[in-house]
Design a protein around this motif. Structure first.
Motif, mmCIF file in Angstrom:
data_model
loop_
_atom_site.group_PDB
_atom_site.id
_atom_site.type_symbol
_atom_site.label_atom_id
_atom_site.label_comp_id
_atom_site.label_asym_id
_atom_site.label_seq_id
_atom_site.Cartn_x
_atom_site.Cartn_y
_atom_site.Cartn_z
ATOM 1 N N ASN A 18 -21.020 16.831 15.147
ATOM 2 C CA ASN A 18 -19.649 17.342 15.138
ATOM 3 C C ASN A 18 -19.097 17.625 16.530
ATOM 4 O O ASN A 18 -18.184 18.422 16.675
ATOM 5 C CB ASN A 18 -19.536 18.598 14.261
ATOM 6 C CG ASN A 18 -19.900 18.305 12.827
ATOM 7 O OD1 ASN A 18 -19.562 17.250 12.307
ATOM 8 N ND2 ASN A 18 -20.614 19.223 12.203
ATOM 9 N N SER A 20 -17.050 16.350 19.862
ATOM 10 C CA SER A 20 -16.038 15.338 20.181
ATOM 11 C C SER A 20 -15.708 15.437 21.662
ATOM 12 O O SER A 20 -15.939 16.463 22.294
ATOM 13 C CB SER A 20 -14.796 15.525 19.323
ATOM 14 O OG SER A 20 -14.206 16.775 19.573
ATOM 15 N N GLY A 44 -16.475 19.051 23.436
ATOM 16 C CA GLY A 44 -16.566 20.316 22.736
ATOM 17 C C GLY A 44 -16.783 20.209 21.251
ATOM 18 O O GLY A 44 -17.081 19.138 20.716
ATOM 19 N N ASN A 46 -15.404 21.911 17.331
ATOM 20 C CA ASN A 46 -14.581 22.776 16.492
ATOM 21 C C ASN A 46 -15.527 23.786 15.856
ATOM 22 O O ASN A 46 -16.613 23.425 15.402
ATOM 23 C CB ASN A 46 -13.839 21.980 15.428
ATOM 24 C CG ASN A 46 -12.751 21.119 16.030
ATOM 25 O OD1 ASN A 46 -12.205 21.418 17.086
ATOM 26 N ND2 ASN A 46 -12.439 20.031 15.372
ATOM 27 N N THR A 76 -6.510 25.606 17.663
ATOM 28 C CA THR A 76 -5.896 24.366 17.208
ATOM 29 C C THR A 76 -4.710 24.706 16.315
ATOM 30 O O THR A 76 -4.584 25.825 15.825
ATOM 31 C CB THR A 76 -6.916 23.496 16.453
ATOM 32 O OG1 THR A 76 -7.419 24.234 15.343
ATOM 33 C CG2 THR A 76 -8.066 23.089 17.352
ATOM 34 N N ASN A 83 -2.038 22.503 21.114
ATOM 35 C CA ASN A 83 -3.079 23.523 21.007
ATOM 36 C C ASN A 83 -2.684 24.709 21.875
ATOM 37 O O ASN A 83 -1.946 24.556 22.845
ATOM 38 C CB ASN A 83 -4.430 22.976 21.469
ATOM 39 C CG ASN A 83 -4.921 21.862 20.582
ATOM 40 O OD1 ASN A 83 -4.976 22.012 19.371
ATOM 41 N ND2 ASN A 83 -5.286 20.737 21.174
ATOM 42 N N ARG A 110 -11.434 25.593 18.870
ATOM 43 C CA ARG A 110 -12.222 24.578 19.561
ATOM 44 C C ARG A 110 -12.836 25.199 20.807
ATOM 45 O O ARG A 110 -12.156 25.861 21.587
ATOM 46 C CB ARG A 110 -11.342 23.393 19.948
ATOM 47 C CG ARG A 110 -12.091 22.313 20.689
ATOM 48 C CD ARG A 110 -11.240 21.048 20.831
ATOM 49 N NE ARG A 110 -11.861 20.089 21.718
ATOM 50 C CZ ARG A 110 -12.884 19.304 21.384
ATOM 51 N NH1 ARG A 110 -13.387 19.372 20.185
ATOM 52 N NH2 ARG A 110 -13.392 18.467 22.249
ATOM 53 N N GLU A 112 -14.585 24.188 24.285
ATOM 54 C CA GLU A 112 -14.564 22.961 25.076
ATOM 55 C C GLU A 112 -15.046 23.206 26.496
ATOM 56 O O GLU A 112 -14.736 24.226 27.109
ATOM 57 C CB GLU A 112 -13.147 22.403 25.112
ATOM 58 C CG GLU A 112 -13.053 21.045 25.733
ATOM 59 C CD GLU A 112 -11.704 20.407 25.485
ATOM 60 O OE1 GLU A 112 -10.954 20.260 26.466
ATOM 61 O OE2 GLU A 112 -11.412 20.052 24.321
#
Length: 154
Positions: A18, A20, A44, A46, A76, A83, A110, A112
């Protein structure tokens, strides 16, 4: 109340799921840390968190260069291109321990890492927890805590 780490893979054990990334950022796992490199972009996760509840972020960051690498917490929204920044910090070369409070009002969160061309930024020991379980465990919180709305954006 039981302490629960909401971050999906706090010691970065095994393959990442998960995750991205965007731009040129890329991440690899070694030594129980996420190492992120790249000239631009972000890498990062979610993270599912309760809304309108004070949360605590604790982590260790090891940056290979001064004032370049950044870590952000982003709220988000229902629009993929919009964002809201909740917390952002850049780091000096070496090891930094991070501790901050924040609240996500709605939608999602999120976490990141932005390498900004740095040769390596390593993130480890990530904890995202409800403040009402964190505070009693450490004796009422720590002095010098930052909140997302008072922490200067780097």
């Amino acid at each position: 109340m039981q302490r629960i780490n909401l971050f999906p893979n706090p010691v970065f054990a095994g393959p990442l799921t998960n995750a991205s990334h965007w731009g040129g950022a890329n991440g690899t796992v070694r030594d129980n840390a996420l190492h992120v490199t790249g000239h631009n972009g972000g890498y990062g996760f979610n993270v599912k968190v309760p809304f309108n509840v004070p949360l605590v972020l604790s982590m260790r960051v090891n940056a290979s260069e001064d004032n370049v690498a950044g870590v952000m917490i982003v709220q988000t929204t229902d629009r993929p291109d919009v964002n809201n920044m909740v917390f952002s910090k850049r780091f000096n070369r070496g090891i930094s321990d991070v501790l901050c409070r924040f609240t996500i009002p709605s939608h999602g969160m999120r976490f990141e890492i932005n390498p900004y061309g740095i040769s390596d930024v390593a993130v480890s020991n990530v904890l995202i927890e409800r403040a009402d379980t964190y505070d009693p465990a450490v004796g009422g919180g720590l002095p010098g805590f930052f909140t997302g709305d008072t922490m200067p954006l780097a």
